[in-house]
Design a protein around this motif. Structure first.
Motif, PDB file in Angstrom:
ATOM      1  N   ALA A 171       0.829  -1.207   0.000  1.00 49.67           N
ATOM      2  CA  ALA A 171       0.000   0.000   0.000  1.00 49.67           C
ATOM      3  C   ALA A 171       0.866   1.260   0.000  1.00 49.67           C
ATOM      4  CB  ALA A 171      -0.938  -0.012   1.201  1.00 49.67           C
ATOM      5  N   ILE A 172       1.893   1.280   0.827  1.00 44.47           N
ATOM      6  CA  ILE A 172       2.761   2.459   0.893  1.00 44.47           C
ATOM      7  C   ILE A 172       3.483   2.678  -0.433  1.00 44.47           C
ATOM      8  CG2 ILE A 172       4.812   3.420   1.996  1.00 44.47           C
ATOM      9  CD1 ILE A 172       3.936   2.042   4.586  1.00 44.47           C
ATOM     10  N   ALA A 173       4.104   1.612  -0.955  1.00 48.16           N
ATOM     11  CA  ALA A 173       4.850   1.743  -2.208  1.00 48.16           C
ATOM     12  C   ALA A 173       3.931   2.109  -3.365  1.00 48.16           C
ATOM     13  CB  ALA A 173       5.587   0.435  -2.511  1.00 48.16           C
ATOM     14  N   GLY A 174       2.762   1.476  -3.432  1.00 45.39           N
ATOM     15  CA  GLY A 174       1.842   1.726  -4.535  1.00 45.39           C
ATOM     16  C   GLY A 174       1.326   3.149  -4.557  1.00 45.39           C
ATOM     17  N   PHE A 175       0.934   3.666  -3.402  1.00 41.63           N
ATOM     18  CA  PHE A 175       0.405   5.035  -3.363  1.00 41.63           C
ATOM     19  C   PHE A 175       1.505   6.063  -3.638  1.00 41.63           C
ATOM     20  CE2 PHE A 175      -3.157   3.150  -0.856  1.00 41.63           C
ATOM     21  CZ  PHE A 175      -4.169   3.563  -1.706  1.00 41.63           C
ATOM     22  N   LEU A 176       2.729   5.787  -3.199  1.00 42.59           N
ATOM     23  CA  LEU A 176       3.832   6.689  -3.517  1.00 42.59           C
ATOM     24  C   LEU A 176       4.075   6.753  -5.028  1.00 42.59           C
ATOM     25  CD1 LEU A 176       6.473   5.971  -0.723  1.00 42.59           C
ATOM     26  CD2 LEU A 176       5.356   8.158  -1.197  1.00 42.59           C
ATOM     27  N   ALA A 207       4.396  12.502   0.734  1.00 43.18           N
ATOM     28  CA  ALA A 207       5.060  11.574   1.657  1.00 43.18           C
ATOM     29  C   ALA A 207       4.477  11.673   3.055  1.00 43.18           C
ATOM     30  CB  ALA A 207       6.563  11.861   1.677  1.00 43.18           C
ATOM     31  N   VAL A 208       4.214  12.899   3.516  1.00 44.01           N
ATOM     32  CA  VAL A 208       3.645  13.082   4.852  1.00 44.01           C
ATOM     33  C   VAL A 208       2.255  12.465   4.943  1.00 44.01           C
ATOM     34  CG1 VAL A 208       2.827  14.795   6.509  1.00 44.01           C
ATOM     35  CG2 VAL A 208       5.022  15.129   5.353  1.00 44.01           C
ATOM     36  N   MET A 209       1.436  12.673   3.900  1.00 45.90           N
ATOM     37  CA  MET A 209       0.079  12.129   3.915  1.00 45.90           C
ATOM     38  C   MET A 209       0.086  10.603   3.969  1.00 45.90           C
ATOM     39  SD  MET A 209      -2.899  12.401   1.016  1.00 45.90           S
ATOM     40  CE  MET A 209      -1.952  11.292  -0.038  1.00 45.90           C
ATOM     41  N   ILE A 210       0.936   9.990   3.144  1.00 45.74           N
ATOM     42  CA  ILE A 210       0.996   8.524   3.121  1.00 45.74           C
ATOM     43  C   ILE A 210       1.563   7.993   4.436  1.00 45.74           C
ATOM     44  CG2 ILE A 210       2.073   6.544   1.994  1.00 45.74           C
ATOM     45  CD1 ILE A 210       1.890   8.046  -0.634  1.00 45.74           C
ATOM     46  N   ALA A 211       2.589   8.651   4.964  1.00 46.94           N
ATOM     47  CA  ALA A 211       3.185   8.199   6.224  1.00 46.94           C
ATOM     48  C   ALA A 211       2.193   8.300   7.377  1.00 46.94           C
ATOM     49  CB  ALA A 211       4.437   9.021   6.522  1.00 46.94           C
ATOM     50  N   LEU A 212       1.488   9.438   7.478  1.00 46.98           N
ATOM     51  CA  LEU A 212       0.525   9.609   8.565  1.00 46.98           C
ATOM     52  C   LEU A 212      -0.650   8.650   8.432  1.00 46.98           C
ATOM     53  CD1 LEU A 212       0.387  13.502   9.001  1.00 46.98           C
ATOM     54  CD2 LEU A 212       1.405  11.810  10.549  1.00 46.98           C
ATOM     55  N   SER A 213      -1.174   8.515   7.223  1.00 50.27           N
ATOM     56  CA  SER A 213      -2.320   7.618   7.042  1.00 50.27           C
ATOM     57  C   SER A 213      -1.935   6.174   7.326  1.00 50.27           C
ATOM     58  CB  SER A 213      -2.877   7.758   5.627  1.00 50.27           C
ATOM     59  OG  SER A 213      -1.890   7.447   4.662  1.00 50.27           O
ATOM     60  N   GLY A 217      -3.494   4.146  10.324  1.00 42.42           N
ATOM     61  CA  GLY A 217      -4.175   2.896   9.996  1.00 42.42           C
ATOM     62  C   GLY A 217      -3.621   1.711  10.762  1.00 42.42           C
ATOM     63  N   TYR A 218      -2.304   1.727  10.993  1.00 50.93           N
ATOM     64  CA  TYR A 218      -1.679   0.627  11.721  1.00 50.93           C
ATOM     65  C   TYR A 218      -1.985   0.688  13.212  1.00 50.93           C
ATOM     66  CZ  TYR A 218       2.015  -2.377  13.591  1.00 50.93           C
ATOM     67  OH  TYR A 218       2.702  -3.351  14.260  1.00 50.93           O
ATOM     68  N   ALA A 219      -1.967   1.921  13.781  1.00 56.42           N
ATOM     69  CA  ALA A 219      -2.100   2.062  15.237  1.00 56.42           C
ATOM     70  C   ALA A 219      -3.543   2.147  15.707  1.00 56.42           C
ATOM     71  CB  ALA A 219      -1.346   3.308  15.699  1.00 56.42           C
ATOM     72  N   ALA A 220      -4.437   2.600  14.854  1.00 56.89           N
ATOM     73  CA  ALA A 220      -5.820   2.814  15.279  1.00 56.89           C
ATOM     74  C   ALA A 220      -6.492   1.488  15.613  1.00 56.89           C
ATOM     75  CB  ALA A 220      -6.600   3.538  14.181  1.00 56.89           C
TER      76      ALA A 220
END
Length: 734
Positions: A171-176, A207-213, A217-220
């Motif tokens: 997900a991270i790589a694809g959205f970047l 980068a900030v948007m993908i990192a924060l989301s 998503g992981y911690a919530a």
């Protein structure tokens, strides 16, 4: 974007790096789920292929480098000595020729590891090219990103592969990658000068948007799913009832057969595996009372007898006078059913631990008990007699000559409901007309279902209404159903002729897996192999199995005796095995309405299915390879179609071919991205195209085409004059 991406910059490097990570996610499960070794060799190849594309290495040089790496890898994996010592090349070329011959002859299972490795390298080569095509030419990678997510989630759902971290990485790589490609498309479309400050204003928020989301998503905390997981839903059907939630039936053994009919879902859950000397069905129980809707057991007469290992089960299969061979089969339970699956003619049951066995004398069901409680043994071995029924003896069998034929057998196994439609008996009499013996009548009824418009169908099988009889509906209305329909119809038809018959439930032999060094064959039996058939009682012989269901065979042997004096052409006795083709272990797919399945066709499908099941890995690789080649051909059509059309229209020199060539040019321009507006005239569109290519070709061609539209004809020499302009444009649109 080409101008930007053709320059070696950090953004381009990052794009290729992220794309490499996406491809890596496809390779990670390969080592865990298959027997493929040295996976690092393939990862390095993908890295080299993308690096060559990143550096802009010319196609021929890149081809040579990648080919040399493949040869080096194949040599290091499968051959001895130095790569530069070409003594191995002869063996390599010989292997290639042999494998191409095997492909030509469809001998997929015989492809060796060297050739399979080459096929895998070829597949990765295609994927690497597609990545370069999507990044540089198409500027879009959503399809590959989506396919990667689907691939990972399917493996996570249906295999032991844990894709929890893989989904996050993908997900991270694809959205970047998609965000960066969107930036490059905007730069190109709006003709924006790409500066460091402008790039940073786009990339930093991305980068900030993908990192924060991703972090959120992981911690919530995760809410419970709104919809039920389909996999547990499919597997959560009640294993005893044979039905799932909301009354949905599934394949598998169930105890309630009081209401048969209706569609059911397949289920490939493994029930047990076997080691056998020869193929045979596995019995579980029999039913004797037909209600008009299904089968029930006579609980009032039910009584049980206990026996232990080394004791012959106290039930009749067939008499000792029937010729037979002693055989053994071993069962390894996967599901904890406390009943015993056994072959016809079972003589003994052996386990590693002490078990007591309880026989229900009405249903013939054998239960296993440990310390007087139902308990399924992990494995057990059954000894049985494999019979060869003598046809002459069966034909001479009669109730009058058998002292062992009690009134209870006739009463219990010729029972029919009082409201059975008389047309069922009328049909039975018609089918068996001219047949004298019980055996000939049973065979006539069995063969009746192999023709006469009956269709095997597990989806469109009808459920009888309140006033309908299950058998009558199948025989006279639908002629469509599965094993329960065929077996019940045969049993009821024979009972109308006063022939003792019982309905049998169990499993087919399953799917072949391998042959052990001992010579025994290993089969895997799943819920899809649950089956029903018929046993007919013959005085002096015992219970004889029959298989009326299309495409199935119970592997029962009938021996026909031919006396030499009865025919001048017969020199010796012949033995004929009345066996249909090997049945499919998974119920046959739905057939088209109005078709029938002959024995030869069923055998052909079974052979095809066996071939596919034994070569699934090779078929999958070949299918993926073929799909990749077709995808490349389709995705690169913008490149090769112009040359095809130029060659094609060189042979079409008449004036009448000009309009067709013009329309082909319009389609090619659309593929190139020069979309024609909904209300845009041809002249306006031609002006737009000429501005894009800095030419006047489209305007001249359009003027000539409009003359054709208004006049209905062209001056002689128009196509010859227009051809250079047409070829120039269509090549530019490539």
């Amino acid at each position: 974007m080409k101008a930007h991406l053709n320059r070696f910059d950090f953004g381009l490097l990052l794009l290729y790096g992220l794309s490499f990570l996406l491809i890596w996610e496809w390779l990670r499960p390969v080592k865990e789920l298959t027997e493929t070794g040295n996976i690092g060799v393939f990862i390095v190849f993908v890295f080299i292929a993308l690096l060559l594309s990143l550096l802009g290495v010319r196609a021929f040089a890149g081809f040579c480098i990648k080919s040399l790496y493949i040869l080096y890898s194949v040599h290091s994996l499968y051959y001895q000595g130095s790569l530069l010592n070409f003594s191995w090349a002869g063996s390599f070329i010989k292997d290639l020729k042999a494998n191409f011959g095997r492909i030509w002859n469809a001998q997929w299972i015989e492809l060796d590891d060297v050739f399979r490795t080459l096929l895998f390298f070829t597949l990765l080569w295609i994927i690497a090219y597609l990545i370069q095509y999507w990044l540089i030419t198409r500027k879009r990678i959503f399809v590959f990103f989506l396919m990667t997510l689907i691939f990972i989630t399917v493996l996570d759902t249906f295999t032991p592969y844990d894709a929890y971290a893989a989904i996050i990485r993908t997900a991270i790589a694809g959205f970047l990658v998609m965000g960066m490609l969107t930036f490059y498309r905007l730069v190109e479309m709006e003709n924006i000068k790409k500066s460091f400050i402008f790039t940073r204003k786009w990339m930093v928020p991305l980068a900030v948007m993908i990192a924060l989301s991703s972090a959120l998503g992981y911690a919530a905390p995760k809410a419970e799913p709104i919809w039920p997981d389909p996999v547990p839903f499919i597997k959560s059907f009640n294993s005893e009832s044979g039905e799932g939630q909301a009354g949905i039936k599934r394949a598998g053994y169930g105890t309630d057969d009081s209401r048969l009919g209706g569609a059911f879902l397949g289920d490939d859950q493994v029930v047990f595996t076997t080691e056998i000397e020869e193929q045979h069905y596995w019995k579980v129980e029999t039913k004797g009372i037909y209600t008009g809707k299904g089968w029930v057991a006579d609980d009032e007469r039910a009584n049980t007898l206990d026996f232990s290992e080394g004791t012959v089960p106290p039930m009749l299969s067939f008499y000792d006078t029937v010729p037979s061979k002693k055989r053994t089969s071993t069962v390894h339970n996967v599901l904890d059913y406390s009943h015993i699956q056994y072959p016809h003619g079972v003589m003994n049951i052996e386990t590693d631990d002490f078990y007591l066995y309880r026989l229900n004398q009405v249903t013939q069901k054998i239960s296993s008990l440990k310390e007087f409680e139902d308990s399924a043994p992990d494995s057990y071995t059954v000894q049985y007699r494999s019979p060869s029924f003598q046809v002459k003896e069966l034909q001479n069998s009669s109730a009058e000559e058998d002292e062992n034929l009690s009134e209870s057998i006739l009463a219990d196994y010729t029972q029919l409901p009082s409201n059975l439609p008389p047309t069922v008996k009328e049909l039975a009499l018609e089918v068996t007309e001219g047949k004298e013996s019980w055996f000939d009548k049973a065979q006539a009824v069995e063969e009746y279902f192999r023709m006469n418009g009956f269709v095997y169908d597990q989806i469109n099988a009808a459920m009888p209404g309140e006033d309908e009889d299950y058998v009558a509906q199948f025989l006279f209305e639908t002629k469509r159903g599965y094993c329960d329909n065929f077996s019940t119809a045969m049993a009821v038809m024979l009972r109308t002729l006063d022939i003792p018959t019982r309905w049998v439930k169990g499993y087919t032999e399953g799917e072949y897996k391998e042959t052990l060094k001992s010579g025994k064959m290993v089969y895997e039996v799943t819920n899809n192999n649950a089956h029903s058939w018929v046993e007919v009682y013959f005085p002096g012989v015992g219970w004889v199995p029959f298989e009326p269901t299309q495409g199935f065979s119970d592997n029962v042997t009938f021996e026909y005796e031919v006396e030499s004096e009865t025919s001048e052409d017969t020199e010796e006795e012949q033995q004929v095995a009345a066996e249909a083709p090997v049945k499919p272990e998974v119920e046959t797919p739905v057939e088209a309405a109005g078709t029938t399945t002959s024995g030869s066709m069923a055998s052909w499908f079974q052979n095809l299915k066996t071939l596919l099941s034994l070569n699934m890995k090779n078929v999958t690789i070949s299918g993926v390879l073929l799909g990749g080649i077709l995808a490349i051909i389709f995705l690169t059509r913008k490149k090769w179609l112009p040359f095809y059309y130029v060659t094609l229209f060189k042979m079409r020199q008449k004036e009448e071919h000009f309009p067709e060539a013009y329309r082909v040019l319009l389609m090619q321009l659309q593929r190139h991205g020069l979309k024609r507006g909904k209300d845009q005239t041809l002249r306006e569109y031609a002006k737009y195209v000429d501005q894009f290519f800095s030419s006047r070709d489209m305007g001249q061609l359009t003027a000539q085409y409009e003359q054709f539209l208004y006049r209905g004809e062209l001056k002689e020499g128009t196509w010859a004059e227009a051809r250079p302009h047409w070829e120039s444009l269509i090549k530019k649109a490539g």
